[in-house]
Scaffold this active site. Structure first.
Site, PDB file in Angstrom:
ATOM      1  N   ASP A  56       0.854  -1.186   0.000  1.00 57.15           N
ATOM      2  CA  ASP A  56       0.000   0.000   0.000  1.00 57.15           C
ATOM      3  C   ASP A  56       0.888   1.234   0.000  1.00 57.15           C
ATOM      4  O   ASP A  56       1.785   1.369   0.841  1.00 57.15           O
ATOM      5  CB  ASP A  56      -0.876  -0.040   1.260  1.00 57.15           C
ATOM      6  CG  ASP A  56      -1.839   1.121   1.343  1.00 57.15           C
ATOM      7  OD1 ASP A  56      -1.810   1.995   0.458  1.00 57.15           O
ATOM      8  OD2 ASP A  56      -2.625   1.152   2.300  1.00 57.15           O
ATOM      9  N   ARG A 110       5.486   2.063  10.465  1.00 59.43           N
ATOM     10  CA  ARG A 110       5.412   3.296   9.683  1.00 59.43           C
ATOM     11  C   ARG A 110       6.380   4.309  10.282  1.00 59.43           C
ATOM     12  O   ARG A 110       6.070   5.036  11.235  1.00 59.43           O
ATOM     13  CB  ARG A 110       3.976   3.826   9.644  1.00 59.43           C
ATOM     14  CG  ARG A 110       3.044   2.840   8.928  1.00 59.43           C
ATOM     15  CD  ARG A 110       1.670   3.375   8.683  1.00 59.43           C
ATOM     16  NE  ARG A 110       0.830   2.364   8.038  1.00 59.43           N
ATOM     17  CZ  ARG A 110      -0.484   2.459   7.905  1.00 59.43           C
ATOM     18  NH1 ARG A 110      -1.117   3.537   8.376  1.00 59.43           N
ATOM     19  NH2 ARG A 110      -1.177   1.504   7.325  1.00 59.43           N
ATOM     20  N   GLN A 125      -3.888  -3.763  12.703  1.00 55.92           N
ATOM     21  CA  GLN A 125      -5.282  -3.625  12.293  1.00 55.92           C
ATOM     22  C   GLN A 125      -5.807  -4.944  11.748  1.00 55.92           C
ATOM     23  O   GLN A 125      -5.043  -5.840  11.406  1.00 55.92           O
ATOM     24  CB  GLN A 125      -5.455  -2.514  11.261  1.00 55.92           C
ATOM     25  CG  GLN A 125      -4.803  -2.756   9.917  1.00 55.92           C
ATOM     26  CD  GLN A 125      -4.964  -1.559   8.979  1.00 55.92           C
ATOM     27  OE1 GLN A 125      -5.024  -0.415   9.407  1.00 55.92           O
ATOM     28  NE2 GLN A 125      -5.014  -1.825   7.693  1.00 55.92           N
ATOM     29  N   ASP A 245     -14.326   6.767   5.472  1.00 55.53           N
ATOM     30  CA  ASP A 245     -13.733   6.521   6.782  1.00 55.53           C
ATOM     31  C   ASP A 245     -14.812   6.510   7.857  1.00 55.53           C
ATOM     32  O   ASP A 245     -15.747   7.325   7.822  1.00 55.53           O
ATOM     33  CB  ASP A 245     -12.721   7.614   7.142  1.00 55.53           C
ATOM     34  CG  ASP A 245     -11.516   7.641   6.220  1.00 55.53           C
ATOM     35  OD1 ASP A 245     -11.225   6.597   5.594  1.00 55.53           O
ATOM     36  OD2 ASP A 245     -10.868   8.699   6.125  1.00 55.53           O
ATOM     37  N   GLU A 258     -10.415   8.319  13.743  1.00 54.54           N
ATOM     38  CA  GLU A 258     -10.691   7.437  12.604  1.00 54.54           C
ATOM     39  C   GLU A 258     -10.438   5.999  13.029  1.00 54.54           C
ATOM     40  O   GLU A 258      -9.314   5.643  13.386  1.00 54.54           O
ATOM     41  CB  GLU A 258      -9.809   7.797  11.412  1.00 54.54           C
ATOM     42  CG  GLU A 258     -10.007   6.886  10.206  1.00 54.54           C
ATOM     43  CD  GLU A 258      -8.941   7.062   9.148  1.00 54.54           C
ATOM     44  OE1 GLU A 258      -8.437   6.040   8.651  1.00 54.54           O
ATOM     45  OE2 GLU A 258      -8.603   8.225   8.833  1.00 54.54           O
ATOM     46  N   SER A 261     -10.701   2.755   7.593  1.00 58.05           N
ATOM     47  CA  SER A 261     -10.703   3.251   6.220  1.00 58.05           C
ATOM     48  C   SER A 261     -11.112   2.085   5.341  1.00 58.05           C
ATOM     49  O   SER A 261     -10.580   0.976   5.485  1.00 58.05           O
ATOM     50  CB  SER A 261      -9.315   3.763   5.836  1.00 58.05           C
ATOM     51  OG  SER A 261      -9.234   4.040   4.457  1.00 58.05           O
TER      52      SER A 261
END
Length: 344
Positions: A56, A110, A125, A245, A258, A261
């Site tokens: 991604d 990340r 996730q 979202d 959030e 997504s």
């Protein structure tokens, strides 16, 4: 977002009890999610080979953590950012019928994240993907799927309350659907993030439709990679976008969070259109993209649901570090410690 220290933060679970509650949330929610969307669990990779087009690209500027693989002639592999595209290839490989799908635990690093209450170097996730019929590529199917996910979140919130009665539910009975263009018209003087906060505070829970395509002011509400969600098709409301979202209002941090997504995935036509819109036509030659453009991958809907974010929200924590083990700047640790925010 700078670190937020809530004005009157009250610790509702000690760290030891928090670990028990995290287990409850994760086990119960994924069971409800799998049941409501007809998903089966699969094993997922932590890394993929560079240059395959499977990883991604997020907003296009985040750097993947890369390393050479000695056994493969020092070809590079990279830690996944998410499994948005990998999952679709598995639907085809396992020949999963429309209305059924898969989910997995996705773990990522990340390195470019700004570390604060909601963002960590470590991302965990539930990544899920469901095969659909071509006729299901519409706004009604998207909304119906969102409502099933929201119901699973609500049921998990009620079970948290049953086990820890001092943690009272906060979610509204229903989630509100609104398009990002409508949101801009409603709050014309606010930034996109401020609009999200205003809508979530007003409604409690919102599904914001249409992330990626330019709005009437010429700017997208937020960035979205061109090769998984379909953000360029016109939906039945007359706006661009078959993605969005899930946002909820958090009265502890006094901002929106959030949780997910997701979206209906690109068709070959939408992929071709979105690659051109983002000046990414060269990606069409990559293995994943060429297979999709050739019609070899099934139509699907999918997304990611933050595990730590969901635990943080349902257990009414002030910092994501209270529900996951990661590393934080020393000054952030010090401020949390003196504010009774216990980072794991």
């Amino acid at each position: 977002m700078p670190l937020v220290i809530p004005r009157k933060y009250k610790l509702k679970l000690l760290p030891e009890t928090t670990e028990v509650a995290i287990k409850l949330v994760k086990e119960r929610f994924q069971s409800l999610l799998a049941s409501s969307l007809n998903l089966r669990r699969v094993t997922a990779p932590l890394f993929v080979l560079s240059g395959t087009g499977l990883n991604d690209d997020l907003n296009g500027y985040e750097r993947a953590v890369r390393f050479p693989v000695a056994a493969l002639g020092d070809n590079y592999a990279e830690v996944v950012h998410s499994l948005a595209k990998w999952k679709r290839t598995k639907l085809e490989a396992y020949d999963i019928a429309p209305g059924f799908g898969l989910y997995t635990d996705m773990n990522a690093i990340r390195a470019d994240e700004d570390l604060d209450n909601l963002h960590s170097l470590y991302v965990d996730q539930w990544d899920w993907e469901q095969t659909i019929n071509p006729t299901d590529r519409n706004l009604d199917y998207l909304k119906a799927t969102v409502e099933k996910i929201y119901d699973a979140i609500q049921q998990t919130e009620r079970e948290v309350y049953q086990n820890f009665p001092h943690i009272t539910p906060r979610l509204p009975e229903e989630i509100t659907f609104i398009h990002s263009e409508e949101l801009m018209q409603r709050y014309p003087g606010l930034t996109p993030r401020e609009r999200e906060d205003a809508a979530a505070k007003e409604c409690g829970a919102v599904f914001l439709i249409g992330i990626g395509a330019p709005l009437s002011d010429g700017e997208p509400h937020d960035g979205r990679a061109p090769d998984y969600d379909d953000w360029s098709s016109i939906n039945s409301d007359g706006f661009y976008g078959l993605n969005g979202d899930i946002l909820v209002w958090d009265n502890i941090l006094e901002r929106s969070i959030e949780l997910s997504s997701m979206g209906i995935r690109v068709s070959p036509e939408a992929l071709d259109r979105q690659l051109a819109a983002c000046s990414c036509e060269a990606r069409a030659e990559l293995p994943f993209h060429s297979r999709l453009l050739a019609g070899e991958l099934p139509p699907s809907i999918g997304g990611g649901i933050g595990q730590s974010r969901l635990c943080m929200f349902l257990l009414q924590k002030a910092h994501i570090g209270e529900v996951q083990a990661s590393i934080w700047p020393e000054e952030q640790r010090r401020l949390c410690e003196i504010s009774d925010i216990h980072l794991l």
